[in-house]
Enzyme design. Structure first.
Site, PDB file in Angstrom:
ATOM      1  CE  LYS A  82     184.975  52.357  14.704  1.00 37.81           C
ATOM      2  NZ  LYS A  82     186.136  52.280  13.787  1.00 37.81           N
ATOM      3  CB  SER A 157     184.823  49.409  11.760  1.00 35.31           C
ATOM      4  OG  SER A 157     185.954  50.206  12.117  1.00 35.31           O
ATOM      5  CB  SER A 181     187.640  51.797   9.854  1.00 34.51           C
ATOM      6  OG  SER A 181     187.733  50.406   9.656  1.00 34.51           O
TER       7      SER A 181
END
Length: 495
Positions: A82, A157, A181
């Site tokens: 990420k 996310s 997320s």
């Protein structure tokens, strides 16, 4: 094997093939890069990469193998992270425009551990600004699309990571989760994820809010957030979690965990609780139908299943706890007058949707009260889980939905007026996306999200498999045995 079929393999399998000399890391990495270059312009998942460096790392991994050196269980396997994780020499912006040139000069603990396990880093995957949305779009890198249907969201996310793994642009991605997320993108994109027990994995080097010069004088975000893997197999979750978990001198909250593999379970002794929906947050009929069919498969294995009609705790109280803790910790540095104005303008929203709750006034006493409320909820839910090995319920109310444009920002928080439609009926964006997931950020339990099928539009659907606190490895091995017994394959995106 057919040419490039290995792109669709699990990280565990590809690592074994590289170690055995049936494939080289360079061969695998070149094919992966070719797939990214051919298809990622449509998906926009891997947004920060140095492909020349990746190939050099792959060649080095092969040279080490020729000398009999195996760095670890992921030797030569290309993976992604990420965008919010610090990787030495790479930009770490968290999708936030003021930090679009910010570069970190060190590795996050998780990054270092996976490098030491032999993994090579293809690049970073896309996020919403400051990780504060359940869709993935920002002004630096643009919007990430769901590889199953480019007109739909991959979630957020960790949406870029789930899209990359589903698209076979990466064998493994590491994301984060403060309210869903990891789990929502896994559900929307048809892959596995693990949200570990809170504090099971070190937070050091994860930047939801980057800083340019020196660290802030105090760290405000201390609860709710978890760090874990996205993968195409449950074996990969086990391998990744074994690598990244454990105590860290840079994060004193993380304890050592028992990594002993349990004996094969007698499924007739398993007792699993399940729900197909919360009473106040209805889910689409197709979600309920898929969960029902999944439970029927469990029953056919001799597992005792118990349907729970009412969530064991007050969902409103859990959601309120989540909202107030998020507000207190992420907005603690905001001027009181600004907090007061935001509170006035969002009062109606707070009454209707408890996850929007604000801790007013933000005093030490009120903060201690909300932490105590959380502790009481955790203790009570622990007692419920004492009777079960696992608790199954939906991840979100629908499959991935068409992209929705935000209307405005209050602070850094996106505001959506357009709803998510559930069987033709409108539902508030935040309630529709995160109501089922943020429960377990408050309650701290480990959760495996696993794909269980495709809907009529050929979009993936998953379930949350909730385990007992600190029993992350046991949960992973239970799910692994279930997947094996039911012969469940992860659906693969075909471009």
């Amino acid at each position: 094997m057919k040419q490039d079929d290995f792109l669709f393999y699990s990280a565990t399998k590809i690592a074994k093939l590289i170690r055995n000399g049936e494939l080289t890391s360079e061969q695998v990495t070149k094919a992966l890069i070719q797939r990214i270059q051919t298809h990622d312009s449509k998906v926009n998942a891997v947004v920060n990469k140095d492909l020349d460096q990746v190939l050099m790392d792959a060649k080095r991994a092969d040279e080490e193998l020729k000398k009999g050196l195996v760095q670890g269980p992921l030797h030569g396997v290309p993976i992604t992270f990420k965008e919010s994780y610090a990787i030495k020499g790479m930009k770490t912006t968290s999708g936030f425009t003021p930090f679009k040139e910010y570069t970190t000069d060190f590795d996050a603990t998780i990054v270092r551990r996976l490098k030491e396990a032999g993994a090579i880093i293809v690049g970073k995957t896309n996020v919403p600004p400051l990780l504060m949305d359940l869709q993935t779009d920002n002004e630096i890198y643009g919007r990430t699309n769901n590889p199953w249907d480019l007109n739909r969201t991959p979630g957020g996310s960790s949406g870029g990571g789930a899209a990359a793994v589903a698209s076979c642009f990466s064998y493994l991605d590491i994301g984060s989760d403060i309210g869903g997320s990891l789990r929502i993108p896994a559900h929307y994109c048809g892959v596995y994820s693990l949200k570990p027990t809170e504090h099971a994995v070190p937070a050091f080097g994860h930047f939801p809010m980057p800083y340019k010069s020196k660290p802030p004088e105090y760290r405000s975000s201390r609860h709710l957030a978890c760090y874990g893997p996205l993968a195409r197999s449950i074996d990969d979750l086990i391998l990744a979690f074994s690598t990244i978990t454990g105590s860290d001198p840079n994060d004193m909250k993380v304890p050592p965990l028992n990594n002993n593999k349990p004996d094969k379970l007698n499924l007739n002794h398993l007792k699993i609780a399940w729900m197909d929906q919360l009473s106040d947050v209805p889910v689409a009929k197709e979600v309920k139908d898929h969960i029902y069919r999944f439970v029927e498969k469990l029953k056919s294995l001799g597992i005792q299943t118990v349907k729970i009609e009412q969530f064991p705790e007050s969902t409103n109280k859990v959601w309120e706890t989540w909202g107030k803790m998020i507000d207190a910790e992420l907005n603690s540095g905001k001027p009181s007058i600004l907090r007061g104005i935001e509170h006035i303008f969002t009062r109606n929203l707070q009454k209707k949707y408890p996850t929007s709750s604000k801790l007013m006034p933000l005093t030490f006493k009120n903060y201690m009260k909300i932490l105590t409320q959380r502790e009481n909820l955790i203790s009570s839910f622990d007692m419920f889980m004492d009777s079960y090995e696992m608790f199954i319920l939906p991840v979100s109310v629908t499959a991935a939905f068409p992209h929705i444009k935000k209307d405005k920002l209050i602070g850094h928080q996106p505001i959506y007026k357009n709803p998510v439609y559930v069987d033709g009926k409108p539902m508030n964006y935040w309630q529709a996306t995160g109501a089922y997931t943020n429960l377990f950020n408050v309650l701290t339990n480990p959760v495996v999200t696993m794909p269980i099928g495709l809907n009529k539009d050929n979009m993936p659907l998953g379930v949350q498999c909730v385990g007992k606190r600190w029993d992350d490895f046991k949960l992973l091995h239970i799910v692994n045995q279930l997947v094996s017994e039911m012969d469940m394959d992860v659906p693969i995106v075909s471009f």
